[in-house]
Every structure is written in C-alpha cells, then in structure tokens.
Design a protein around this motif. Structure first.
Motif, PDB file in Angstrom:
ATOM      1  N   ALA A  81       6.352   7.808  -2.315  1.00 56.42           N
ATOM      2  CA  ALA A  81       6.140   6.612  -1.486  1.00 56.42           C
ATOM      3  C   ALA A  81       6.310   5.339  -2.296  1.00 56.42           C
ATOM      4  CB  ALA A  81       4.750   6.652  -0.852  1.00 56.42           C
ATOM      5  N   LYS A  82       5.840   5.359  -3.541  1.00 54.87           N
ATOM      6  CA  LYS A  82       5.924   4.163  -4.376  1.00 54.87           C
ATOM      7  C   LYS A  82       7.266   4.007  -5.075  1.00 54.87           C
ATOM      8  CE  LYS A  82       2.741   2.833  -7.227  1.00 54.87           C
ATOM      9  NZ  LYS A  82       2.265   1.466  -6.986  1.00 54.87           N
ATOM     10  N   GLY A  83       8.035   5.111  -5.151  1.00 58.04           N
ATOM     11  CA  GLY A  83       9.233   5.075  -5.981  1.00 58.04           C
ATOM     12  C   GLY A  83       8.824   4.942  -7.441  1.00 58.04           C
ATOM     13  N   ARG A  84       7.684   5.573  -7.764  1.00 64.61           N
ATOM     14  CA  ARG A  84       7.125   5.425  -9.121  1.00 64.61           C
ATOM     15  C   ARG A  84       7.709   6.488 -10.036  1.00 64.61           C
ATOM     16  NH1 ARG A  84       1.722   3.193 -10.537  1.00 64.61           N
ATOM     17  NH2 ARG A  84       0.787   4.243 -12.297  1.00 64.61           N
ATOM     18  N   PRO A  85       8.150   6.110 -11.237  1.00 65.23           N
ATOM     19  CA  PRO A  85       8.687   7.126 -12.143  1.00 65.23           C
ATOM     20  C   PRO A  85       7.605   8.151 -12.510  1.00 65.23           C
ATOM     21  CG  PRO A  85       8.721   4.936 -13.182  1.00 65.23           C
ATOM     22  CD  PRO A  85       8.167   4.756 -11.797  1.00 65.23           C
TER      23      PRO A  85
ATOM     24  N   PRO B 169      -2.948   4.693  -7.302  1.00 69.12           N
ATOM     25  CA  PRO B 169      -2.318   3.534  -7.925  1.00 69.12           C
ATOM     26  C   PRO B 169      -2.251   2.400  -6.907  1.00 69.12           C
ATOM     27  CG  PRO B 169      -0.634   5.066  -7.219  1.00 69.12           C
ATOM     28  CD  PRO B 169      -1.961   5.688  -6.860  1.00 69.12           C
ATOM     29  N   SER B 170      -1.812   1.238  -7.332  1.00 72.77           N
ATOM     30  CA  SER B 170      -1.723   0.107  -6.405  1.00 72.77           C
ATOM     31  C   SER B 170      -0.767   0.444  -5.257  1.00 72.77           C
ATOM     32  CB  SER B 170      -1.264  -1.142  -7.148  1.00 72.77           C
ATOM     33  OG  SER B 170      -0.075  -0.885  -7.867  1.00 72.77           O
ATOM     34  N   ALA B 171      -1.108  -0.068  -4.059  1.00 67.14           N
ATOM     35  CA  ALA B 171      -0.376   0.327  -2.843  1.00 67.14           C
ATOM     36  C   ALA B 171       0.842  -0.556  -2.608  1.00 67.14           C
ATOM     37  CB  ALA B 171      -1.321   0.274  -1.648  1.00 67.14           C
ATOM     38  N   ASN B 172       1.768  -0.493  -3.555  1.00 65.56           N
ATOM     39  CA  ASN B 172       3.011  -1.259  -3.450  1.00 65.56           C
ATOM     40  C   ASN B 172       4.140  -0.388  -3.979  1.00 65.56           C
ATOM     41  OD1 ASN B 172       1.343  -1.976  -6.022  1.00 65.56           O
ATOM     42  ND2 ASN B 172       3.482  -2.182  -6.637  1.00 65.56           N
ATOM     43  N   ARG B 173       5.383  -0.759  -3.663  1.00 64.91           N
ATOM     44  CA  ARG B 173       6.512  -0.068  -4.279  1.00 64.91           C
ATOM     45  C   ARG B 173       6.506  -0.399  -5.772  1.00 64.91           C
ATOM     46  NH1 ARG B 173       9.575   3.790  -2.410  1.00 64.91           N
ATOM     47  NH2 ARG B 173      11.502   2.811  -3.131  1.00 64.91           N
TER      48      ARG B 173
ATOM     49  N   LEU C 148       4.930  -6.597  -6.285  1.00 61.86           N
ATOM     50  CA  LEU C 148       3.591  -7.198  -6.311  1.00 61.86           C
ATOM     51  C   LEU C 148       2.528  -6.256  -5.784  1.00 61.86           C
ATOM     52  CD1 LEU C 148       3.835 -10.801  -4.871  1.00 61.86           C
ATOM     53  CD2 LEU C 148       3.198 -10.109  -7.174  1.00 61.86           C
ATOM     54  N   SER C 149       1.378  -6.249  -6.423  1.00 55.77           N
ATOM     55  CA  SER C 149       0.253  -5.470  -5.901  1.00 55.77           C
ATOM     56  C   SER C 149      -0.305  -6.157  -4.651  1.00 55.77           C
ATOM     57  CB  SER C 149      -0.846  -5.375  -6.952  1.00 55.77           C
ATOM     58  OG  SER C 149      -0.385  -4.680  -8.080  1.00 55.77           O
ATOM     59  N   PRO C 150      -0.824  -5.346  -3.712  1.00 57.08           N
ATOM     60  CA  PRO C 150      -1.380  -5.923  -2.482  1.00 57.08           C
ATOM     61  C   PRO C 150      -2.845  -6.293  -2.642  1.00 57.08           C
ATOM     62  CG  PRO C 150      -1.278  -3.542  -2.325  1.00 57.08           C
ATOM     63  CD  PRO C 150      -0.834  -3.885  -3.713  1.00 57.08           C
TER      64      PRO C 150
ATOM     65  N   ARG D  14       9.560  -5.577 -16.273  1.00 58.90           N
ATOM     66  CA  ARG D  14       9.376  -6.390 -15.081  1.00 58.90           C
ATOM     67  C   ARG D  14       8.447  -5.637 -14.143  1.00 58.90           C
ATOM     68  NH1 ARG D  14      11.398 -10.656 -12.070  1.00 58.90           N
ATOM     69  NH2 ARG D  14      11.603 -10.209  -9.856  1.00 58.90           N
ATOM     70  N   HIS D  15       7.392  -6.281 -13.756  1.00 60.27           N
ATOM     71  CA  HIS D  15       6.328  -5.609 -13.022  1.00 60.27           C
ATOM     72  C   HIS D  15       5.529  -6.687 -12.322  1.00 60.27           C
ATOM     73  CE1 HIS D  15       4.074  -1.603 -13.422  1.00 60.27           C
ATOM     74  NE2 HIS D  15       3.761  -2.154 -12.269  1.00 60.27           N
ATOM     75  N   TYR D  16       4.758  -6.315 -11.333  1.00 58.43           N
ATOM     76  CA  TYR D  16       3.904  -7.276 -10.642  1.00 58.43           C
ATOM     77  C   TYR D  16       4.722  -8.489 -10.218  1.00 58.43           C
ATOM     78  CZ  TYR D  16       0.706  -4.544 -13.578  1.00 58.43           C
ATOM     79  OH  TYR D  16       0.051  -3.542 -14.226  1.00 58.43           O
ATOM     80  N   ALA D  17       5.948  -8.258  -9.764  1.00 57.58           N
ATOM     81  CA  ALA D  17       6.869  -9.367  -9.536  1.00 57.58           C
ATOM     82  C   ALA D  17       7.152  -9.580  -8.057  1.00 57.58           C
ATOM     83  CB  ALA D  17       8.182  -9.092 -10.266  1.00 57.58           C
TER      84      ALA D  17
HETATM   85 MG    MG Z   1       0.532  -0.817  -9.948  1.00 60.69          MG
END
Ligand code: MG
Ligand code: AMP
Length: 370
Positions: free
Chosen positions: A77-81, A164-168, A172-174, A256-259
């Motif tokens: 869902a997050k596309g998280r590695p 984890p944070s509920a964002n892709r 940006l974190s929600p 690049r993160h939290y962007a």
């Molecule tokens: Mg996060």
C-alpha cells in the motif's frame, strides 16, 4: 461475511470508510459510537486488513504485527521498499518486553520515562515476529503511542500493531484523517479519525542496542532529555552529516523524504529568490516565520509559521499539504533558527528539500521541472 476476502479489492480509487472517534477528558469510557468504531477496526485488523490509526505524532497505517501477510500489505500500500523496517505499536511496556529477546535496562528506563510518547526504541528482536516487520534485521523498533484510543484498540485486538506513517513512501506524513484519504484513498480499509495530531512530526528513534545509544531519527524527544534519563550522553548523527556525503557520492539514493509535491527550497534571503522564481513563471509558496509585505501577499501563497519549534512541528506537514492543494510549484521555507530545539525540524526540512535535480534548476522554466 469474510473480511479477508475483500482485501484484494483495495484500490487507491475506492474511498475508505472514515469513522470519527473521541474520548472526552475525565470520562471513564469512550462513547458507544467510538466503541463501535474501535470494534470494527479491531475486527478488520484481526482479519488481516489495514486500518489507519491516529497517534500523537502522525497517522499510521496499521496491521497486526504477527500477521506477515497483513504486514506485506502495508509495504504494498505504501510502495515502501522491503528493506525499510516498520515500527511496532504496543499498549504498554509489558507488550514491548515480549517483542524483545533481551529487554535491556536502558530500554526499561527510556520506556518508563517517555511512554506513552513520541519515542521509538530499537531493541533486540524476538524471533517470533515475522521477518518482514523488521526487514530481516535482528532488531525491532517499538513505540507506545500517547493516544489513549489507539492503545485501547491495541488491547482490543490483543496483539501489537505494525504501523508506519499512513502515506505513500517518501511523501508527506499525514497529520489528520483528510491527509490519509488524499494520500492512500482505498488502499486502507478504514480510517479512524481522532482529529489533528498533537505533535505533527514522526517519533524520535533511538537505537538502545548500540553503546552509547544512538538517535537514528531526531524527533519530539531531544538528545538532552534522553541523555539525562539514561545518565550517559546519547549520540546523534545530524542530517547534514548524512546528506552532504550522499550528495557527493550517490545523488538520489532515497534521502528525499517527508516531501510535498512542490519543490522545497530552504532560504535565508526569501525576497530575492521569490522575485527570481516569479520571473521564471513558477507558482510560489512561502512558509515564513515573518510577516510578509502587502505586495508579496498578492502574488504568492503565504503560509505563516509559529516561531516555537513545538508549534512549528505541529503544523509543518499540514502547511505543506496546503501548499500542494494550492498547486504551488516551489515552496520557499525560511531557514529556522540553528538551535538544538530545532534539530528535528531541520532534519525534516533537509529531507523534504533534498534533490539530485538541484543543478540546473535555477535556469529552468516552470514547465520543465515536473
Ligand atoms: Mg514514514
Ligand atoms: P515510519 O514508520 O514511516 O515512521 O518510519 C519508521 C522509521 O523507523 C524508519 O526510519 C525506519 O528505518 C526506522 N526503523 C524501524 N525499525 C528499525 C530498526 N529495527 N532499526 C533501525 N531503524 C528502524
């Protein structure tokens, strides 16, 4: 009805159900509507599905940590590695002890001092946890959130929640339910809405297994508070120490993160940069600690920021979400003061503004940078 069967139908286009939850101060129990929402969330989680949960830091996307299939769904869902481990959320210290093979005195001291709260402890992992939670590593990150309804939910599920944070990934974190709807849509099955998060940035992450303990991610709990609680100086690696060598060695390797979608630029001289960007045809936003002049107000999206680091953190992501909503191309951010209390803010801003496309941007036009 089999809740598990529906999971494959999760789609970013489907609208998730959003249920408001509350617990009025001083009352013994949440109201019946909240209990019903928590029951529903607990049922979904037990069936391997994903629920967005409020915490005091940011909203999380939760699954039962002992269910490796459900945990896998978080990564998808997050596309998280797969190499980026998840934080496991527990209702109390006892819940954390059982997740750890060796719960050290240091972990005990920090948990007693700062839980429930925005501190994540990295400890030796208990072998029973699915490997994907820890990305195959021998340690696990654990936190007890300062959100009583979420702790109650964990108790109702009867198992810890990986969240984890509920964002892709990298976005940006929600910090409110609306951000989760916009960022993940139907990739979650249910969103529990407890209003805006009190802290607004992600927890401090400290590795308790290294000597001295090491802050892996700065956050609301600072280095001095941690050092004082432990009676040893904890170590910290500043974002500038990480980013500068990365830029030189290997640009674009995931820093690049939290962007937001807008390109973030930190500035100490906003007026001249504003003029330059406007002349190039960009839609410009400005996160500013100062009062803008009248001429500036007409042409740019001005988002005023508090000058206190705790209050700044609380609204930072919401302001960045707003800039995206306004269709801003470039978001100028006044560089905050260089004091220790601002370290976590500097970390997030450095990551949000990190880009391997910096070179050549000065002369590019509006249409070419996206
Ligand atoms: Mg996060
Ligand atoms: P998020 O869940 O999006 O707030 O991100 C969790 C953060 O905790 C990431 O920066 C992870 O790399 C970090 N983390 C989680 N588990 C571990 C671990 N076992 N060791 C070190 N860092 C971890």
């Amino acid at each position: 009805m089999s809740l598990r069967q529906d999971t494959s139908q999760s789609s970013p286009l489907r609208m998730p159900e959003v249920l408001e939850i509350e617990w009025a101060h001083g009352t013994l129990m949440p109201p019946p509507s909240t209990m019903a929402a928590l029951e529903k969330a607990a049922d979904l989680l037990r069936c391997g599905r994903l629920v967005a949960i409020p915490t005091e830091t940011v909203y999380g996307i939760a699954a039962v940590a002992n269910d490796s299939d459900a945990v896998e769904r978080i990564f998808v869902a997050k596309g998280r590695p797969a190499h980026n481990p998840l934080i496991v959320h527990v209702a109390d210290i006892e819940g954390a002890r059982v997740l750890s093979r060796r719960w050290s005195d240091r972990a005990e001291i920090l948990a007693t001092h700062f839980w429930p709260g925005p501190l994540t402890l990295v400890v030796d992992r208990n072998e029973t946890l699915p490997l994907n939670v820890t990305a195959g590593g021998s340690t696990v990150a654990i936190r007890c959130p300062d959100q009583s309804l979420t702790r109650l939910l964990i108790e109702m599920v009867g198992q810890p929640l990986a969240a984890p944070s509920a964002n892709r990934s990298t976005e940006l974190s929600p910090t409110c339910a609306k951000h989760v709807v916009e960022g993940l849509g139907g990739l979650v099955d249910l969103i529990l809405d407890a209003g805006p998060c009190q802290r607004g940035i992600e927890s401090t992450v400290i590795d308790t297994t290294s000597d001295p303990p090491f802050i892996l991610r700065p956050g609301p709990i600072g280095q001095s508070e941690l050092s004082q609680a432990l009676g040893v100086m904890v170590d910290i690696r500043l974002i500038t120490d990480v980013i500068q060598p990365m830029i030189q060695r290997s640009p674009g390797t995931g820093l690049r993160h939290y962007a937001p979608r807008a390109r973030v630029e930190l500035t100490v001289n906003p007026s001249s940069r504003l003029a330059e960007l406007l002349a190039m045809g960009f839609r410009v936003g400005w996160l500013t600690l100062s009062e803008p002049s009248h001429e500036q107000l007409g042409t740019i999206t001005v988002l005023h920021m508090p000058d206190d680091p705790v209050e700044f953190a609380k609204v930072l992501y919401d302001r960045m979400h707003q800039a995206d909503e306004c269709g801003v191309d470039v978001l100028l951010v006044d560089r905050p003061p260089e004091f220790i209390e601002w370290i976590a803010i500097h970390d997030r801003l450095a990551r949000a503004s990190f880009s391997d496309q910096t070179k050549g941007f000065e002369n590019s036009s509006r249409t070419s940078h996206r």
